[in-house]
Design an enzyme around this catalytic site. Structure first.
Site, PDB file in Angstrom:
ATOM      1  N   ARG A  11       0.817  -1.219   0.000  1.00  0.00           N
ATOM      2  CA  ARG A  11       0.000   0.000   0.000  1.00  0.00           C
ATOM      3  C   ARG A  11       0.853   1.272   0.000  1.00  0.00           C
ATOM      4  O   ARG A  11       0.340   2.360  -0.255  1.00  0.00           O
ATOM      5  CB  ARG A  11      -0.935   0.001   1.209  1.00  0.00           C
ATOM      6  CG  ARG A  11      -1.978  -1.080   1.158  1.00  0.00           C
ATOM      7  CD  ARG A  11      -2.792  -1.120   2.448  1.00  0.00           C
ATOM      8  NE  ARG A  11      -3.632  -2.307   2.518  1.00  0.00           N
ATOM      9  CZ  ARG A  11      -3.270  -3.471   3.019  1.00  0.00           C
ATOM     10  NH1 ARG A  11      -2.055  -3.626   3.510  1.00  0.00           N
ATOM     11  NH2 ARG A  11      -4.099  -4.483   3.039  1.00  0.00           N
ATOM     12  N   LYS A  56     -16.465   1.820  -3.613  1.00  0.00           N
ATOM     13  CA  LYS A  56     -16.841   1.578  -2.221  1.00  0.00           C
ATOM     14  C   LYS A  56     -15.975   2.393  -1.254  1.00  0.00           C
ATOM     15  O   LYS A  56     -16.494   3.042  -0.343  1.00  0.00           O
ATOM     16  CB  LYS A  56     -16.740   0.089  -1.884  1.00  0.00           C
ATOM     17  CG  LYS A  56     -17.129  -0.200  -0.440  1.00  0.00           C
ATOM     18  CD  LYS A  56     -16.948  -1.652  -0.095  1.00  0.00           C
ATOM     19  CE  LYS A  56     -17.163  -1.856   1.396  1.00  0.00           C
ATOM     20  NZ  LYS A  56     -16.766  -3.172   1.830  1.00  0.00           N
ATOM     21  N   ASP A  75     -21.358  -3.064  -1.062  1.00  0.00           N
ATOM     22  CA  ASP A  75     -20.658  -4.319  -1.298  1.00  0.00           C
ATOM     23  C   ASP A  75     -21.729  -5.401  -1.394  1.00  0.00           C
ATOM     24  O   ASP A  75     -22.923  -5.104  -1.387  1.00  0.00           O
ATOM     25  CB  ASP A  75     -19.615  -4.608  -0.219  1.00  0.00           C
ATOM     26  CG  ASP A  75     -20.207  -4.755   1.174  1.00  0.00           C
ATOM     27  OD1 ASP A  75     -21.451  -4.861   1.311  1.00  0.00           O
ATOM     28  OD2 ASP A  75     -19.434  -4.781   2.142  1.00  0.00           O
ATOM     29  N   PHE A 125     -26.373  -2.185   7.924  1.00  0.00           N
ATOM     30  CA  PHE A 125     -25.198  -3.035   7.753  1.00  0.00           C
ATOM     31  C   PHE A 125     -24.768  -3.619   9.095  1.00  0.00           C
ATOM     32  O   PHE A 125     -24.526  -4.819   9.216  1.00  0.00           O
ATOM     33  CB  PHE A 125     -24.061  -2.223   7.122  1.00  0.00           C
ATOM     34  CG  PHE A 125     -22.817  -3.024   6.880  1.00  0.00           C
ATOM     35  CD1 PHE A 125     -22.676  -3.799   5.746  1.00  0.00           C
ATOM     36  CD2 PHE A 125     -21.773  -3.004   7.794  1.00  0.00           C
ATOM     37  CE1 PHE A 125     -21.520  -4.550   5.528  1.00  0.00           C
ATOM     38  CE2 PHE A 125     -20.622  -3.747   7.590  1.00  0.00           C
ATOM     39  CZ  PHE A 125     -20.504  -4.513   6.446  1.00  0.00           C
TER      40      PHE A 125
END
Length: 166
Positions: A11, A56, A75, A125
């Protein structure tokens, strides 16, 4: 080097690229402009220009950091909630979460919960997480279980049909 030493691994290049693009885009002023933008799609479009940022993650940043209350991070779990609770046809014939379905799922939440759709999405969620089931009304848990069973039956049926074709 320093980022890798901190444990961010692969990353590191995304972090450096994000920093550089953020600086050339205007830095803090760019972010403040995104925060004041009332078009969550335009904010998402700006954020996905950053390396490693998809729809997302862009919507997570927009919702949780840029006051974009109508951003819906979608998602497969959120798509399942939308299918179960609002429109069982939202996925259509698609086998994955295409950009069109992503938008359709978000629009279902935005039409159902105007002005705070992202936060409604977040509550729904979290309600799906096993650790929260004990605080949900029993009829809701039963409905969730029935839908899960229905989804599993549909998947099994599709698998059987695919075997017959193959």
């Amino acid at each position: 080097g320093d980022l890798r030493a901190m444990g961010v691994g692969y990353r590191a290049k995304f972090i450096i690229g994000t920093r550089d693009l953020l600086q050339t885009s205007g830095g803090e002023e760019f972010l403040l402009n995104l925060r004041s933008n009332d078009d969550c799609q335009a904010v998402q479009d700006e954020l996905i220009k950053f390396s490693g940022i998809g729809r997302k993650v862009a919507d997570c940043v927009a919702l949780f950091s840029l006051d974009q209350d109508d951003s819906i991070p979608v998602d497969i779990h959120v798509q399942h909630i939308a299918s179960r609770d609002y429109d069982p046809t939202v996925l259509g014939q698609a086998k994955s979460l295409t950009p069109t379905i992503y938008k359709r799922v978000g629009d279902l939440f935005r039409s159902r919960f105007p002005n705070r759709a992202g936060w409604a999405h977040s509550l729904l969620f979290v309600a799906e997480l096993p650790s929260f089931r004990s605080v949900l009304p029993l009829d809701m848990v039963k409905e969730m279980d029935e839908w899960k069973k229905h989804e599993q039956e549909q998947k099994a049926k599709q698998k059987m049909e695919k075997k017959k074709e193959g």
